[in-house]
Design a protein around this motif. Structure first.
Motif, mmCIF file in Angstrom:
data_model
loop_
_atom_site.group_PDB
_atom_site.id
_atom_site.type_symbol
_atom_site.label_atom_id
_atom_site.label_comp_id
_atom_site.label_asym_id
_atom_site.label_seq_id
_atom_site.Cartn_x
_atom_site.Cartn_y
_atom_site.Cartn_z
ATOM 1 N N THR B 96 0.854 -1.188 0.000
ATOM 2 C CA THR B 96 0.000 0.000 0.000
ATOM 3 C C THR B 96 0.887 1.234 0.000
ATOM 4 N N ALA B 122 -3.338 4.624 -1.598
ATOM 5 C CA ALA B 122 -4.287 5.239 -0.671
ATOM 6 C C ALA B 122 -3.886 6.697 -0.466
ATOM 7 N N PRO B 158 -8.539 6.448 -4.570
ATOM 8 C CA PRO B 158 -8.085 5.786 -3.346
ATOM 9 C C PRO B 158 -9.271 5.317 -2.522
#
Lengths: 319, 297
Positions: B96, B122, B158
């Protein structure tokens, strides 16, 4: 190492969505560099890694009440960062003096033992005050570049003053070491005018006022190409101030070497090692440095390079 | 008692009896490698900001340009990020990236490289900024800007969020109101994801940690890279033991301008080798963990 799969086409960033409109003094930032696709470098002899040992020679040029200055510098010593007042601090003065009196000669011996050459980042006044040390640097095969007239903050200088300090440094180092410096590195970081003034001076082949990459790169200064050989405060004995015994520094260098040596199978890089006489020149830490040099020399295809050698290589092969 | 603004504290959590979850493949530990990509979006005179980040050097001169510090951040974007991407590819790990939107805008090739390699992107703010510095309306606008920008630079919106320093008392509500977020990671409070009530519904939190983060090189808690390596292997070994009966989540926090330096990457790969030797790890993107949790609870 895995081969990268993206096309080599590069996209430069457009103005980001929040322009502040404020004028930026000094050079523009470069956040893309080689875009993840650095040149496949072939170092001399096909080396997988270029190791540039840098010894900062500053002792005697730092601000010191003992030299008539208003205060005494507290940078990079065993006392840690404790700003001083206007009283003499003889203890701190002698911590610096250890570097030029004992540390210097120990490191020179270690380089002789291992037959490796280093680059001295030399403050001009420090060499003026230790002429025998200055005189042996080049005959022993080491490189000397300019680290300022004194160990001083170029971010605080106005342009005319800074130009004069650069001129003084060049003139002095030429006198004490027999040849002018061909590289420039400020204390910690340059001012917004430094690179322009270094180019304007005319005799420098490169500067090291950058921590942004693992390889040399070209930049432009008022339309002129200018070479930058980045330096590191990570592979630096300045870490001793907070991070454990000499053995930790050995381990730190070994880990850095191991990764870069692996990468060097396809993409050879530059490993900087930054040292200070008053820190790594003490015996326990000097042993860590010596052990690391022996470790690196136990591998084939390792090039211990002076910065001028790296500059000349880059100018010739990556113009 | 006065009314406390923002979410209620929860000092009880799972009350000593966390749910026994089954990670995919029966893994004992879900390992989330999390890369914080902010370089270029930090405060810098070179960005046109009136003040720079307060570093260790000349902290009283934040209105003046510090080219040294700027290039130390640039190292992350130019060298560290690509080195970490290479390692993730070597180890076949999908990670991530907590990305500040403007950092991606300033490095389009890096932005485009993330999702095709299987990584999640993200949101870590529009810039690298503390949400508490904004009014509620400003913050809502910053969240919308971040979503729009990351969607544009990486090709997808995201679904996760993480705040610099600390969320504001509004952040979680605003994320839920904005919609489209599957989870946030604005918590250090547990070893497992948990649901929390927001605006009459439930919202998923996938907590993260500062213990297993390369940032401890910055504050000098780690000296030699092997300190980081031993921290990671110790964390994994303990969670692996607990995972025989109670599988948990491990987060490895990386910052390209810190952990992207070669010696620290060597420490990371040594730790990843150790984890591979021991076995029982599920390397997962935080969005995968969130969806897994949603299905299980």
């Amino acid at each position: 190492m895995t081969e990268r799969t993206e096309p080599t086409e590069r996209t430069e960033p457009t103005e980001h969505a929040e322009p502040t409109g404020r004028p930026v003094p000094g050079p523009p930032r470069d956040l893309t560099g080689y875009h993840g696709d650095p040149p496949a470098v072939v170092w001399p002899g096909g080396a997988r890694i270029a190791i540039a040992i840098v010894v900062n020679y500053e002792e005697g040029s730092e601000l010191s009440v003992g030299d008539g200055d208003a205060t005494t510098d507290c940078g990079v010593t065993d006392l840690g960062w404790i700003p001083q007042d206007g009283r003499r601090n003889l203890a701190l003065e002698s911590l610096f003096e250890y570097g030029s009196r004992a540390g210097f000669w120990r490191l020179v011996d270690i380089f002789d033992e291992h037959d490796v050459k280093c680059t001295f980042y030399a403050c001009a006044v420090a060499l003026e005050r230790n002429p025998d040390a200055a005189a042996i640097m080049r005959p022993k095969g080491h490189d000397v570049m300019s680290h300022g007239y004194r160990w001083e903050d170029h971010q605080l200088m106005d342009r005319d003053h800074e130009r004069e300090r650069i001129r003084l440094a060049v003139e002095s180092i030429e006198r004490t070491t027999g040849a002018r410096p061909l590289g420039w590195y400020c204390r910690y970081g340059p001012g917004v005018n430094t690179r322009e003034l270094v180019v304007e001076e005319g005799g420098f082949r490169y500067d090291s006022d950058d921590y942004g990459d693992d390889l040399p790169f070209w930049t432009r200064v008022n339309g002129t190409k200018h070479l930058v050989i980045p330096y590191s405060l990570v592979n630096n004995d300045g870490l001793f101030g907070a991070a454990g015994p000499g053995e930790d520094f050995y381990e730190h260098l070994r880990y850095t070497f191991d990764r870069l040596y692996t990468e060097g199978a396809t993409h050879p890089k530059l490993m900087n090692i930054g040292l200070h006489l008053r820190l790594v020149g003490t015996p326990g830490r000097a042993k860590a440095l010596s052990d690391f040099i022996a470790y690196a020399k136990s591998f084939p295809d390792v090039w211990f390079a002076r910065r001028i050698d790296i500059a000349n290589h880059w100018i010739e092969h990556h113009p | 008692m006065s009314v406390v603004p923002g979410p209620l504290r929860d000092v009880v959590g799972y009350n000593g009896a966390p749910p026994r979850v089954t990670w995919p493949g029966g893994a004992r530990v879900a390992v989330a490698v999390t890369v914080h990509y902010v370089e270029g979006s930090e405060r810098a005179i070179g960005n046109g900001d009136p003040f720079r980040e307060t570093g260790w050097y000349a902290p009283d001169r934040t209105a003046e340009r510090d080219l040294a510090a700027e290039t130390m951040w640039e190292y992350g974007a130019r060298a560290g990020l690509w080195r970490l991407l290479d390692v993730l590819e070597e180890y076949r790990i999908a990670a991530t990236f907590f990305a500040s939107a403007v950092a991606l805008e300033k490095n389009p090739d890096a932005a485009r490289a993330l999702r095709p390699r299987g990584h999640e992107v993200a949101a870590y703010g529009y810039r690298y900024e503390d949400p508490r510095d904004f009014t509620r309306d400003q913050e809502a606008e910053r969240i919308a800007l971040a979503v729009e920008s990351i969607t544009r630079t990486t090709g997808e919106r995201p679904v996760g969020w993480y705040s610099r320093t600390s969320p504001s008392i509004h952040t979680r509500e605003l994320l839920v109101a904005e919609g489209g977020f599957v989870y946030d990671s604005d918590s250090y409070a547990d070893d497992l994801p948990y649901w929390t009530p927001v605006a009459g519904g439930r919202h998923l939190v996938v907590p993260t940690t500062l213990a297993d983060s390369d940032l401890h090189f910055e504050d000098k808690w780690f000296g030699s890279p092997s300190d980081f390596e031993r921290q990671l292997t110790s964390t994994f070994d303990r969670l692996h033991q607990e995972g025989a009966t109670s599988p948990k989540l491990m987060t490895i926090g990386l910052h390209p301008y810190v952990g992207g330096h070669p010696g620290r990457v060597q420490a990371l790969t040594n730790a990843l080798d150790h984890i591979a030797d021991v076995g029982g790890a599920w390397f997962a993107r935080r969005a995968d963990i969130a969806r897994c949790w949603k299905d299980m609870t």
